[in-house]
Design an enzyme around this catalytic site. Structure first.
Site, short mmCIF file in Angstrom:
data_model
loop_
_atom_site.label_atom_id
_atom_site.label_comp_id
_atom_site.label_asym_id
_atom_site.label_seq_id
_atom_site.Cartn_x
_atom_site.Cartn_y
_atom_site.Cartn_z
N TYR A 183 0.80 59.51 47.29
CA TYR A 183 1.32 58.38 48.28
C TYR A 183 2.81 58.14 47.16
O TYR A 183 2.63 58.13 46.01
CB TYR A 183 0.84 57.09 48.36
CG TYR A 183 -0.41 57.21 49.16
CD1 TYR A 183 -0.83 58.24 50.14
CD2 TYR A 183 -1.06 55.90 49.43
CE1 TYR A 183 -1.83 58.21 50.94
CE2 TYR A 183 -2.04 55.70 50.47
CZ TYR A 183 -2.40 57.05 51.19
OH TYR A 183 -3.76 56.98 52.02
N GLU B 293 -9.13 31.72 55.78
CA GLU B 293 -8.74 32.18 57.27
C GLU B 293 -7.32 31.31 57.77
O GLU B 293 -6.80 31.72 58.68
CB GLU B 293 -9.73 32.11 58.20
CG GLU B 293 -10.82 33.02 58.02
CD GLU B 293 -11.97 32.92 59.04
OE1 GLU B 293 -12.71 33.90 59.31
OE2 GLU B 293 -12.23 31.72 59.35
#
Length: 412
Positions: free
Chosen positions: A315, A391
């Site tokens: 990568y 969240e």
């Protein structure tokens, strides 16, 4: 035609937040490894089609690309999320914790979303919902890229961003710029990035050694693979810590797996070790490869074994376009006022988002997801079996995606 107002985007992001949480929990409970994201891809395609978004499936094996054409012609911007989970046994104790097992490179392994890709998918679906609801006011086209195998495909397979690009994820329509968001253990709602090099390049290290098998009670009659493995690890750590100037350019060499033998009284013939290399420059990468090859070969020779090292699944460095990085700060401030840092530290993690950013200008951003009651010093990081996030930050992620798309398309 004016772009949708910030207030309209904020209201839409707030309205879709319960759905984003539900999507995340569903995907978290049903994780899939790289190139195996069949259920996840089907869920994404279903939700995008329900929004009236043009959908291409099977891109890069299991990837999904959605195309939202605005009410007025203009540029094309892409937003990317990754879908794959990791071979990690979840220990969060969440009511929606994963109990899934799957096959990875010939072994049965537990599976967990230990790097937040479940949240990335959910947040991008949330952004797609927000933007689809403003379709007539969008000046251009938004491409939603849902990518498999960011963590790397199984050995011997192709996958990830490289295959998505080859399958046309950035073409038809031709993408002008790409943005990505990655959740992590930073302070909640913080958005941070840096121009130019941000995430490291990475290579998968595979070391194989062929020795001579013998009885554990007669090590002199064969080649002691445990000693070979120990010497290779010591030499690898010594290269990273003592042979290169880490002040000039950070680098990491890690050996993470050692596989050899089946019985306590047999020294085996074969040894396989795997790990990862992280660098921030082409020169450092080439230097470390040369040093590793010389060291591993020499250790094998010293023991009378044949030792080889291979570097695969490269990568590149995740490079944030300087001009786009400067421009995007104001846009991110709308998503999380007062919590944007455009001079973040280098990250030794790697991301194949870098491959998109090699093709078109891009910016990759981190979203802090630490729960407020978890101390910074002990917060579980990505790839931990205890990794979890607040969240509430999903709303910030949805807004970041939506504002980046809308503002890029509206800018002169």
């Amino acid at each position: 035609m004016a772009a949708p107002s910030a207030a309209k985007v904020e209201a839409a992001a707030k309205a879709v937040q319960p759905k984003v949480v539900a999507w995340r929990r569903d995907i978290h409970e049903n994780p899939e490894l790289g190139n195996q994201e069949v259920r996840t891809a089907a869920l994404i395609a279903k939700e995008l089609k329900a929004l009236g978004i043009e959908v291409r499936e099977g891109v890069g094996k299991t990837g999904v690309v959605g195309v939202l054409k605005g009410g007025k012609p203009g540029k094309v911007v892409a937003l990317r999320a990754d879908m794959d989970a990791l071979p990690v046994e979840e220990k969060t104790g969440l009511p929606f914790a994963s109990k899934v097992k799957a096959t990875w490179e010939g072994r049965t392994v537990p599976v967990m979303h230990a790097c937040g890709h479940d949240t990335h998918v959910a947040m991008l679906l949330g952004a797609a919902t927000v933007l689809a609801g403003m379709k007539q006011d969008i000046q251009g086209t938004v491409v939603f890229i849902f990518q498999p195998a960011e963590e790397g495909p199984p050995a011997g397979e192709e996958g990830g961003a490289k295959l998505m690009i080859r399958d046309g994820a950035l073409d038809n329509p031709k993408v002008d710029a790409v943005f990505g968001v990655h959740i992590g253990p930073g302070d909640p709602h913080e958005l941070n990035y840096r121009p130019e090099g941000f995430y490291a390049s990475s290579d998968r290290i595979t070391i194989t050694v062929k020795g001579r098998q013998t009885h554990g009670a007669r090590p002199w009659a064969g080649i002691d693979m445990a000693s070979v493995a120990a010497d290779i690890i010591q030499a690898t750590n010594q290269i990273a810590a003592r042979q290169v100037d880490v002040g000039v350019s950070p680098s990491v060499l890690t050996i993470a797996t050692i596989n050899m033998g089946f019985r306590q009284n047999i020294i085996p013939e074969d040894l396989k070790m795997e790990g990862t290399m992280r660098t921030f420059s082409k020169e450092r990468r080439e230097d470390l490869i040369a040093r590793m090859q010389k060291s591993v070969t020499a250790i094998g020779d010293r023991y009378g074994a044949k030792a080889e090292v291979a570097f695969t699944q490269p990568y590149p460095v995740t490079y944030n376009d300087p001009a786009l990085s400067k421009w995007v700060k104001g846009t991110l401030e709308k998503a999380s006022p007062g919590k944007v840092d455009d001079n973040a530290a280098l990250v030794t993690g790697a991301e194949d988002f870098s491959m998109y950013a090699e093709k078109v200008p891009g910016v990759f951003i981190q979203l802090g997801g630490r729960k407020a009651d978890v101390p910074r010093e002990t917060v579980p990081v990505n790839h931990s079996p205890y990794f979890d996030v607040d969240e509430a930050v999903f709303e910030t992620g949805v807004k970041a995606h939506a504002f980046m798309a809308l503002d890029y398309l509206a800018k002169k």
